[in-house]
Design a protein around this motif. Structure first.
Motif, mmCIF file in Angstrom:
data_model
loop_
_atom_site.group_PDB
_atom_site.id
_atom_site.type_symbol
_atom_site.label_atom_id
_atom_site.label_comp_id
_atom_site.label_asym_id
_atom_site.label_seq_id
_atom_site.Cartn_x
_atom_site.Cartn_y
_atom_site.Cartn_z
ATOM 1 N N LYS A 57 0.827 -1.214 0.000
ATOM 2 C CA LYS A 57 0.000 0.000 0.000
ATOM 3 C C LYS A 57 0.856 1.257 0.000
ATOM 4 C CE LYS A 57 -3.484 2.427 2.827
ATOM 5 N NZ LYS A 57 -4.468 2.671 1.750
ATOM 6 N N HIS A 58 1.940 1.248 0.768
ATOM 7 C CA HIS A 58 2.773 2.446 0.913
ATOM 8 C C HIS A 58 4.081 2.365 0.127
ATOM 9 C CE1 HIS A 58 0.026 3.868 3.975
ATOM 10 N NE2 HIS A 58 0.136 2.719 4.609
ATOM 11 N N ASP A 59 4.229 1.323 -0.690
ATOM 12 C CA ASP A 59 5.462 1.140 -1.460
ATOM 13 C C ASP A 59 6.679 1.315 -0.550
ATOM 14 O OD1 ASP A 59 7.273 0.736 -3.512
ATOM 15 O OD2 ASP A 59 7.123 2.788 -4.286
ATOM 16 N N VAL A 60 6.696 0.540 0.513
ATOM 17 C CA VAL A 60 7.744 0.681 1.521
ATOM 18 C C VAL A 60 9.127 0.429 0.925
ATOM 19 C CG1 VAL A 60 8.668 -0.305 3.657
ATOM 20 C CG2 VAL A 60 6.226 0.194 3.464
ATOM 21 N N ILE A 61 9.251 -0.579 0.078
ATOM 22 C CA ILE A 61 10.564 -0.873 -0.506
ATOM 23 C C ILE A 61 11.035 0.295 -1.368
ATOM 24 C CG2 ILE A 61 11.837 -2.414 -2.047
ATOM 25 C CD1 ILE A 61 9.914 -4.652 -1.141
ATOM 26 N N GLY A 62 10.141 0.832 -2.190
ATOM 27 C CA GLY A 62 10.509 1.968 -3.030
ATOM 28 C C GLY A 62 10.897 3.188 -2.224
ATOM 29 N N HIS A 63 10.147 3.460 -1.161
ATOM 30 C CA HIS A 63 10.468 4.625 -0.337
ATOM 31 C C HIS A 63 11.740 4.410 0.478
ATOM 32 C CE1 HIS A 63 6.136 5.872 -0.975
ATOM 33 N NE2 HIS A 63 6.829 6.943 -1.310
ATOM 34 N N LEU A 64 11.973 3.190 0.939
ATOM 35 C CA LEU A 64 13.243 2.913 1.614
ATOM 36 C C LEU A 64 14.418 3.126 0.662
ATOM 37 C CD1 LEU A 64 12.450 -0.262 3.756
ATOM 38 C CD2 LEU A 64 13.242 1.951 4.626
ATOM 39 N N ARG A 65 14.260 2.667 -0.564
ATOM 40 C CA ARG A 65 15.320 2.852 -1.555
ATOM 41 C C ARG A 65 15.577 4.335 -1.797
ATOM 42 N NH1 ARG A 65 19.066 0.081 -2.296
ATOM 43 N NH2 ARG A 65 20.083 2.072 -1.891
ATOM 44 N N ARG A 66 14.500 5.119 -1.938
ATOM 45 C CA ARG A 66 14.651 6.560 -2.171
ATOM 46 C C ARG A 66 15.264 7.251 -0.957
ATOM 47 N NH1 ARG A 66 13.930 11.126 -4.488
ATOM 48 N NH2 ARG A 66 12.742 12.863 -3.613
ATOM 49 N N LEU A 67 14.839 6.854 0.233
ATOM 50 C CA LEU A 67 15.388 7.441 1.457
ATOM 51 C C LEU A 67 16.883 7.172 1.558
ATOM 52 C CD1 LEU A 67 15.104 8.692 4.335
ATOM 53 C CD2 LEU A 67 14.576 6.370 5.138
ATOM 54 N N ILE A 68 17.272 5.920 1.374
ATOM 55 C CA ILE A 68 18.681 5.550 1.511
ATOM 56 C C ILE A 68 19.534 6.269 0.471
ATOM 57 C CG2 ILE A 68 20.302 3.629 1.293
ATOM 58 C CD1 ILE A 68 18.015 1.838 2.457
ATOM 59 N N GLN A 151 27.124 7.334 19.302
ATOM 60 C CA GLN A 151 28.040 8.186 20.055
ATOM 61 C C GLN A 151 29.324 8.428 19.272
ATOM 62 O OE1 GLN A 151 28.516 6.331 23.889
ATOM 63 N NE2 GLN A 151 26.357 6.578 24.421
ATOM 64 N N ARG A 152 29.832 7.393 18.638
ATOM 65 C CA ARG A 152 31.063 7.543 17.853
ATOM 66 C C ARG A 152 30.856 8.488 16.671
ATOM 67 N NH1 ARG A 152 32.440 5.191 13.332
ATOM 68 N NH2 ARG A 152 30.771 3.641 13.490
ATOM 69 N N LEU A 153 29.682 8.421 16.052
ATOM 70 C CA LEU A 153 29.379 9.262 14.894
ATOM 71 C C LEU A 153 29.031 10.699 15.285
ATOM 72 C CD1 LEU A 153 27.160 6.720 12.913
ATOM 73 C CD2 LEU A 153 29.431 7.526 12.224
ATOM 74 N N GLY A 154 28.762 10.939 16.556
ATOM 75 C CA GLY A 154 28.333 12.267 16.984
ATOM 76 C C GLY A 154 26.891 12.566 16.625
ATOM 77 N N THR A 155 26.076 11.523 16.567
ATOM 78 C CA THR A 155 24.680 11.668 16.148
ATOM 79 C C THR A 155 23.835 12.290 17.249
ATOM 80 O OG1 THR A 155 24.868 9.729 14.723
ATOM 81 C CG2 THR A 155 22.642 10.407 15.357
ATOM 82 N N THR A 156 23.020 13.263 16.874
ATOM 83 C CA THR A 156 22.007 13.808 17.780
ATOM 84 C C THR A 156 20.605 13.674 17.195
ATOM 85 O OG1 THR A 156 22.209 16.056 16.867
ATOM 86 C CG2 THR A 156 23.651 15.476 18.714
ATOM 87 N N GLN A 157 20.504 13.551 15.862
ATOM 88 C CA GLN A 157 19.216 13.417 15.183
ATOM 89 C C GLN A 157 19.155 12.035 14.539
ATOM 90 O OE1 GLN A 157 19.930 17.092 12.861
ATOM 91 N NE2 GLN A 157 17.942 17.788 13.607
ATOM 92 N N LEU A 158 18.182 11.234 14.965
ATOM 93 C CA LEU A 158 18.073 9.857 14.490
ATOM 94 C C LEU A 158 16.796 9.694 13.678
ATOM 95 C CD1 LEU A 158 19.204 6.964 14.512
ATOM 96 C CD2 LEU A 158 17.894 6.568 16.614
ATOM 97 N N VAL A 159 16.944 9.224 12.447
ATOM 98 C CA VAL A 159 15.823 8.991 11.539
ATOM 99 C C VAL A 159 15.559 7.492 11.495
ATOM 100 C CG1 VAL A 159 15.014 9.185 9.160
ATOM 101 C CG2 VAL A 159 16.403 11.026 10.173
ATOM 102 N N LEU A 160 14.290 7.099 11.679
ATOM 103 C CA LEU A 160 13.932 5.688 11.740
ATOM 104 C C LEU A 160 13.019 5.299 10.585
ATOM 105 C CD1 LEU A 160 13.209 5.180 15.548
ATOM 106 C CD2 LEU A 160 15.319 4.742 14.304
ATOM 107 N N ALA A 161 13.314 4.131 9.999
ATOM 108 C CA ALA A 161 12.492 3.571 8.932
ATOM 109 C C ALA A 161 12.629 2.058 8.982
ATOM 110 C CB ALA A 161 12.937 4.109 7.573
ATOM 111 N N GLY A 162 11.745 1.357 8.258
ATOM 112 C CA GLY A 162 11.854 -0.095 8.182
ATOM 113 C C GLY A 162 10.663 -0.809 8.779
ATOM 114 N N MET A 163 10.922 -1.914 9.462
ATOM 115 C CA MET A 163 9.885 -2.829 9.929
ATOM 116 C C MET A 163 10.078 -3.136 11.421
ATOM 117 S SD MET A 163 8.229 -3.359 7.067
ATOM 118 C CE MET A 163 7.241 -4.821 7.360
ATOM 119 N N THR A 164 9.021 -3.343 12.165
ATOM 120 C CA THR A 164 7.660 -2.982 11.848
ATOM 121 C C THR A 164 7.252 -1.806 12.724
ATOM 122 O OG1 THR A 164 6.715 -4.504 13.484
ATOM 123 C CG2 THR A 164 6.997 -5.340 11.244
#
Length: 330
Positions: A57-68, A151-164
């Protein structure tokens, strides 16, 4: 950047990782793709009869590919959080006797280590050098080596995608937010085992436990230097429902800044505090509470320094006992 070791005493329960901007800074953002594997995303996968409805319904694979692909163009790191189970997990750890989802995965032989089902979907394989986390055994990727990499990357903003949506994505988002990360969910790049579970997460839970819920295109257009919303931009609540258009932007000069939405969806002027605008994308501004809640907060007049200070609560030094009659144990 704060870490677990930065705590100065034994009672801190929250540590901000970094000041949240209205856009995604490529130098402090990371994308976590959870369980992009065959058992969830391929027609022959062990869970496909459950996940097919939302994935298609949401073309999850296509959107994951575009996001990545899109975040790679900005050199934003992509991390992968898969599952994999061995006999030690079941015979030794008895995971199938711990939770309902582990029992289902056990009975359906899902995500068995080394199997085709536990392998990455062919359209979503990590590139050489990208981070593949140790497999999570429950529904929380934060309980792997994820935090060490962030922590090693210095990440403060985390984007989440995938399952479920209602299990691993939601659990990981909750945990990350509790640890001070600015969490964004990419709703069209997330699937679930059925549509009701998906809608409950996207419409109800994500808008409350995260900082933003965006589509892939809006997320990609929100990458870059911090910027203010503009007159004419549309304002959306965190459940993706439109509040109206911006008539005026007042910056933080003599008092708290705000954006004015005149005669919006609530048939009254709405003064949205600038610090409630958590993402600015092309032609859009997103606030971090759902639409139904927007109608209940005191945004019917411009914010003032006094009103903001009142919402801050008392100073810690003025409080003898946190709960009025007792103090925390320990």
């Amino acid at each position: 950047m704060n870490t677990e070791d930065d705590r100065t005493d034994g009672v801190d329960t929250y540590r901000l990782r970094g000041r949240a901007g209205r856009t995604l800074d490529p130098t402090t953002t990371a994308v976590l793709v959870i369980d992009p594997v065959n058992d969830f995303l391929s027609e022959e996968g062990a869970a496909w009869d459950m996940t097919e409805s939302t994935v298609t319904k949401h073309d999850v694979i296509g959107h994951l590919r575009r996001l990545i692909d899109g975040v790679r163009e900005h050199d934003i790191p992509v991390l992968y959080g898969p599952m994999a189970y061995t006999s030690d997990d079941y015979a030794g750890q008895e995971l199938h006797r711990r939770t309902g989802i582990n029992r289902i995965m056990f009975e359906q032989q899902m995500f068995l280590a080394g199997s085709w089902g536990a392998d990455f979907h062919p359209n979503l394989r990590p590139r050489e050098g990208e981070i593949v986390l140790h497999p999570h055994k429950g529904s929380d990727v934060f309980e792997t080596d994820l935090r060490e990499h962030l922590q090693r990357l210095g990440t403060t903003q985390l984007v989440l995608a995938g399952m479920t949506a209602n299990l691993c994505v939601e659990s990981t988002g909750r945990h990350a937010a509790e640890h001070g990360y600015d969490v964004t969910f990419v709703r069209d790049a997330i699937g679930a085992e059925n549509l009701p579970a998906y809608e409950a997460s996207i419409r109800v839970n994500f808008p409350l436990i995260g900082n933003a819920v965006l589509d892939t295109d809006d997320l990609l257009s929100a990458i870059g230097p911090d910027r203010l919303p503009r007159e004419g931009d549309d304002v959306y609540a965190s459940d993706q429902l439109k509040l109206g258009g911006i008539d005026e932007v007042v910056e933080d000069d003599d008092g708290p800044g705000y954006v004015l939405v005149k005669r919006g969806i609530f048939n009254r002027d709405t003064y949205v505090p600038l610090d409630a605008v958590v993402r600015v994308a092309e032609g859009k501004a997103f606030v971090n509470i759902p639409k139904l809640v927007v109608g209940k907060v005191p945004w019917d007049e411009p914010p003032t320094a006094a009103s903001r200070n009142a919402k801050m609560g008392p100073r810690p030094s003025d409080i003898a006992k946190l709960y009025g009659s007792v103090a925390p144990t320990g």
